[in-house]
Scaffold this motif. Sequence first.
Motif, PDB file in Angstrom:
ATOM      1  N   VAL A 172       0.832  -1.204   0.000  1.00  0.00           N
ATOM      2  CA  VAL A 172       0.000   0.000   0.000  1.00  0.00           C
ATOM      3  C   VAL A 172       0.864   1.252   0.000  1.00  0.00           C
ATOM      4  O   VAL A 172       0.595   2.216  -0.731  1.00  0.00           O
ATOM      5  CB  VAL A 172      -0.949   0.002   1.220  1.00  0.00           C
ATOM      6  N   SER A 173       1.924   1.247   0.805  1.00  0.00           N
ATOM      7  CA  SER A 173       2.788   2.427   0.891  1.00  0.00           C
ATOM      8  C   SER A 173       3.507   2.684  -0.430  1.00  0.00           C
ATOM      9  O   SER A 173       3.696   3.836  -0.823  1.00  0.00           O
ATOM     10  CB  SER A 173       3.796   2.272   2.030  1.00  0.00           C
ATOM     11  N   VAL A 174       3.892   1.610  -1.122  1.00  0.00           N
ATOM     12  CA  VAL A 174       4.532   1.775  -2.433  1.00  0.00           C
ATOM     13  C   VAL A 174       3.553   2.396  -3.422  1.00  0.00           C
ATOM     14  O   VAL A 174       3.893   3.313  -4.178  1.00  0.00           O
ATOM     15  CB  VAL A 174       5.050   0.423  -2.954  1.00  0.00           C
ATOM     16  N   TYR A 175       2.313   1.906  -3.424  1.00  0.00           N
ATOM     17  CA  TYR A 175       1.286   2.437  -4.331  1.00  0.00           C
ATOM     18  C   TYR A 175       0.988   3.899  -4.016  1.00  0.00           C
ATOM     19  O   TYR A 175       0.879   4.736  -4.915  1.00  0.00           O
ATOM     20  CB  TYR A 175       0.024   1.596  -4.222  1.00  0.00           C
ATOM     21  N   TRP A 176       0.879   4.215  -2.732  1.00  0.00           N
ATOM     22  CA  TRP A 176       0.585   5.589  -2.342  1.00  0.00           C
ATOM     23  C   TRP A 176       1.756   6.525  -2.587  1.00  0.00           C
ATOM     24  O   TRP A 176       1.575   7.745  -2.613  1.00  0.00           O
ATOM     25  CB  TRP A 176       0.198   5.629  -0.859  1.00  0.00           C
TER      26      TRP A 176
END
Length: 328
Positions: free
Chosen positions: A22-26
């Motif tokens: 999720v952090s990579v996508y965000w």
Amino acid sequence: MSQHKGKIIAGLILVFILFYAVSVYWSVEPSRVNVITQAKQDAQQRGEKLVTGYTTTTALINVASTLLNKPGGYLSNDVIPPSILMDNMPAWEYGALEMTRDLALSMRKDFSRSQSQSTEHEALKKAQPQFNISSEAWAWPSAESEYQKGIDLLIVYRTQIADQNSRDSQFYARADNLRGWLKEAEKRLGSLSQRLSASVGQDRLNTDLAGDKEAHQATYAPLQNQIKTSWWEIDDVFYESRGATWALLHFLQAVEYDFADVLEKKNARVSLQQIIRELEATQETVWSPVILNGNGFGFVANHSLVMANYISRANAALIELSELLAQG
């Protein structure tokens, strides 16, 4: 018992992987938008006329809206994982926010006023302070809610300048107005360039009072300082610069359209286009998983120095553009 522990460990690993994904996508930075095309589409959808200033106002609205509506939304004020553990995207948001604040202030005090004695536009008078709430405010009011109020008021202003019957709502595309905003952009880029360059540490002479032998300052300052950006802040400064230049690119593209006649008269359009070209290089893909901090001509790259180079060149071109606009 051991089986139960195994399930707990497996669950924690799964949560970690999910948070990381999720952090990579965000953390994916928003793409650039053609603000001229966007302004034309907005005007057509809303049944409004594409008047002078419509594109610049649209660019400001879109940049501010992107901060709130990109993947993950606005992250700088989040207090729960995974966003509270992220720092690159919040730094990017802050850079774009600072540029948004500068343009919103210039819209209020310069672009919408014919002279220093003229009254402020009511919508801009209310919109500009909305962007000044702390970027980390999460309770009541939250940063997102205040920024959205500012966006809504900017939309009101844009509608009013497009209304031919609303004579009190104007956008003045003049050389002095444009120069005032460019001077603010110069200061932002100059500060970012200095902070980026300090990633390797510099022995810097004190030039604060240079050029005026009668000048004084409040307190004593040494003749030479060691300036160095903390290792923990290097990536934050880098991504703050990415966000600031991303926002500035949209604003300059809009300015090129709205101030086309002014730029042509001053023979300054090519200068603005060169600034845009220099800033476009700051948005190239960063292939390294971490921001490296090599020393000058060493074996390891220094991403901060590369970014500082592009920003310094753009800043120098901004100064030249300001001088062109000041000439008769």
